[in-house]
Design an enzyme around this catalytic site. Structure first.
Site, PDB file in Angstrom:
ATOM      1  N   ASP A  11      63.691 -14.154 -27.661  1.00 43.96           N
ATOM      2  CA  ASP A  11      64.714 -13.350 -26.989  1.00 43.96           C
ATOM      3  C   ASP A  11      66.082 -13.674 -27.600  1.00 43.96           C
ATOM      4  O   ASP A  11      66.482 -14.838 -27.645  1.00 43.96           O
ATOM      5  CB  ASP A  11      64.711 -13.674 -25.489  1.00 43.96           C
ATOM      6  CG  ASP A  11      65.507 -12.662 -24.684  1.00 43.96           C
ATOM      7  OD1 ASP A  11      66.228 -11.851 -25.293  1.00 43.96           O
ATOM      8  OD2 ASP A  11      65.406 -12.680 -23.447  1.00 43.96           O
ATOM      9  N   ASP A 105      65.932  -6.447 -27.691  1.00 44.86           N
ATOM     10  CA  ASP A 105      66.245  -7.843 -28.039  1.00 44.86           C
ATOM     11  C   ASP A 105      65.131  -8.824 -27.694  1.00 44.86           C
ATOM     12  O   ASP A 105      65.344 -10.030 -27.670  1.00 44.86           O
ATOM     13  CB  ASP A 105      67.537  -8.277 -27.344  1.00 44.86           C
ATOM     14  CG  ASP A 105      67.453  -8.176 -25.826  1.00 44.86           C
ATOM     15  OD1 ASP A 105      66.473  -7.585 -25.318  1.00 44.86           O
ATOM     16  OD2 ASP A 105      68.363  -8.673 -25.142  1.00 44.86           O
ATOM     17  N   GLU A 106      63.917  -8.320 -27.421  1.00 45.27           N
ATOM     18  CA  GLU A 106      62.796  -9.188 -27.037  1.00 45.27           C
ATOM     19  C   GLU A 106      61.559  -8.896 -27.872  1.00 45.27           C
ATOM     20  O   GLU A 106      61.250  -7.734 -28.145  1.00 45.27           O
ATOM     21  CB  GLU A 106      62.449  -8.988 -25.562  1.00 45.27           C
ATOM     22  CG  GLU A 106      63.285  -9.752 -24.586  1.00 45.27           C
ATOM     23  CD  GLU A 106      62.733  -9.606 -23.175  1.00 45.27           C
ATOM     24  OE1 GLU A 106      61.956 -10.482 -22.743  1.00 45.27           O
ATOM     25  OE2 GLU A 106      63.059  -8.607 -22.505  1.00 45.27           O
TER      26      GLU A 106
END
Length: 405
Positions: A11, A105-106
């Site tokens: 993350d 974003d993961e």
């Protein structure tokens, strides 16, 4: 013997803020708020310096500015964040056998079996360092035998760190944490659990599975399994979309009928074009409206499978007419197409107009060449901007709220 799974969750830390700081170093070590800049806006992301004041994502921007008046407020740019996200994706894609991009974003990464060659933990460490060196973005990761424990571990590792949870230690690791840490436990579920006296994961671990099922139904079973570190869900590189949607929250509540209809037309046209571009058809249309008193209403209608504006737009406008109450100001409107299937439009011999179909094809060709908004209906010109991301590219949608006048 089955191999022991090795699942990494990565993350990017305060991703939007980190991107802005790469572009402007003057923002380093300062409280940053990113999101809707008007009083109606919400916080999409905030720096750790801002979080010290009690600010968090999804908080109203007005409240956030009251908590931290000295914070720097930025509208943010989804295109910029997508560019940085793709840089990280390219590094991961070139380094691992299987990954899943669950949001902008993961990432979930399956390293099962790689310990025979490299050592999964060391490989994850080297991948994290490679991402930071090549993109300049801080990133954290958690490593365990499944997606749930790895995701929770990443949250505990932040900011800019890493945690490995060895097999057999999942329950002790999870036990002291809040049940709010369990993925899928939102505000409503958390309140229900608190009403039952359940605040720590250890309490769920000590409860019989049947009791959780009786109290919370199917969700109770899922929560019990996650609390006990049980999650067999695979890492899947591509998810087939089952629906597409778009919403618009107004800076000021409105009863401007012309403005409302124009934005509805623009939304519907854009979504229908995305269907055709992705070779998809929809069989269910949903319209959503939220009034100034926050009362929200939705209504849906099934239609024969279609992706043509001429078939879809009248249905959307009809749903709008049914839901719109002229006595109240409108805060938000939204359109959603679901029950998606693969395929092109099947021409109806008695209802479809050949001229209309040819016109639609010609317009799509112009949009492909010159952009989504190069050709639009006159009725949709009031909508200054509509999200243009491709929902069928395998990429998750941008997280910034689309807020325009």
């Amino acid at each position: 013997m089955p191999k022991e799974r090795a699942i990494v969750h990565m993350d990017l830390d305060t991703f939007f803020v980190s991107c802005e700081r790469l572009l402007d170093s003057r923002l380093d070590n300062k409280p940053i708020l990113i999101g809707g800049v008007s009083d109606r806006g919400v916080v999409a992301s905030c720096s750790y310096e801002a979080r010290k004041f009690g600010i968090h994502s999804a908080m109203p921007m007005r409240m956030a500015k009251q908590l931290c008046p000295e914070a720097i407020v930025l509208r943010g740019n989804a295109a910029t964040y997508s560019k940085f996200s793709n840089l990280v994706t390219d590094v991961i894609k070139d380094s691992v056998p299987l990954y899943e991009k669950s949001s902008v974003d993961e990432f979930y990464i399956d390293l099962t079996g790689m310990d025979k060659f490299f050592g999964c933990h060391q490989m994850a460490i080297e991948l994290r360092e490679k991402i930071m060196n090549e993109t300049g973005l801080p990133i954290s990761f958690g490593l365990s035998i499944n997606k749930t424990v790895s995701k929770i571990a990443t949250g505990e590792a932040k900011p800019n760190n890493q945690i490995r949870i060895y097999k057999g230690t999942e329950k002790p690791f999870l036990a002291p944490l809040s049940v709010r840490k369990i993925p899928m436990v939102g505000e409503v579920t958390y309140k229900s659990l608190c009403d039952l006296g359940i605040k720590k994961i250890v309490t769920v671990q000590q409860m019989p599975m049947q009791l959780m099922h009786k109290v919370l139904g199917k969700n109770g079973l899922t929560i019990w399994k996650k609390a006990n570190g049980i999650d067999n869900s695979p890492v899947i590189q591509y998810h087939e979309r089952k629906s597409i949607s778009t919403e618009r929250t107004f800076d000021k509540d409105t009863t401007d009928i012309k403005k409302l209809k124009s934005i509805i037309v623009a939304m519907s046209e854009n979504l229908a074009y995305q269907l055709r571009r992705g070779n998809k058809l929809t069989a269910c249309i949903t319209f959503k409206i939220r009034y100034s008193d926050f009362q929200t209403y939705t209504q849906q209608q099934r239609i024969p499978y279609s992706s043509l504006d001429s078939s879809i737009l009248p249905v959307v406008l009809n749903l709008y007419e049914k839901l719109y109450n002229r006595r109240l100001l409108v805060r938000l409107i939204g359109v959603r197409f679901s029950h998606l299937v693969e395929g092109g439009h099947q021409i109806n011999l008695f209802e479809d107009n050949e001229k209309q179909i040819r016109l639609s094809l010609a317009i799509d060709k112009m949009r492909e060449r010159y952009g989504d908004r190069s050709v639009i209906s006159a009725a949709g010109m009031e909508a200054k901007s509509i999200s243009r991301w491709n929902p069928f590219s395998g990429e998750p949608p941008p997280l910034l709220p689309n807020r325009r006048r």
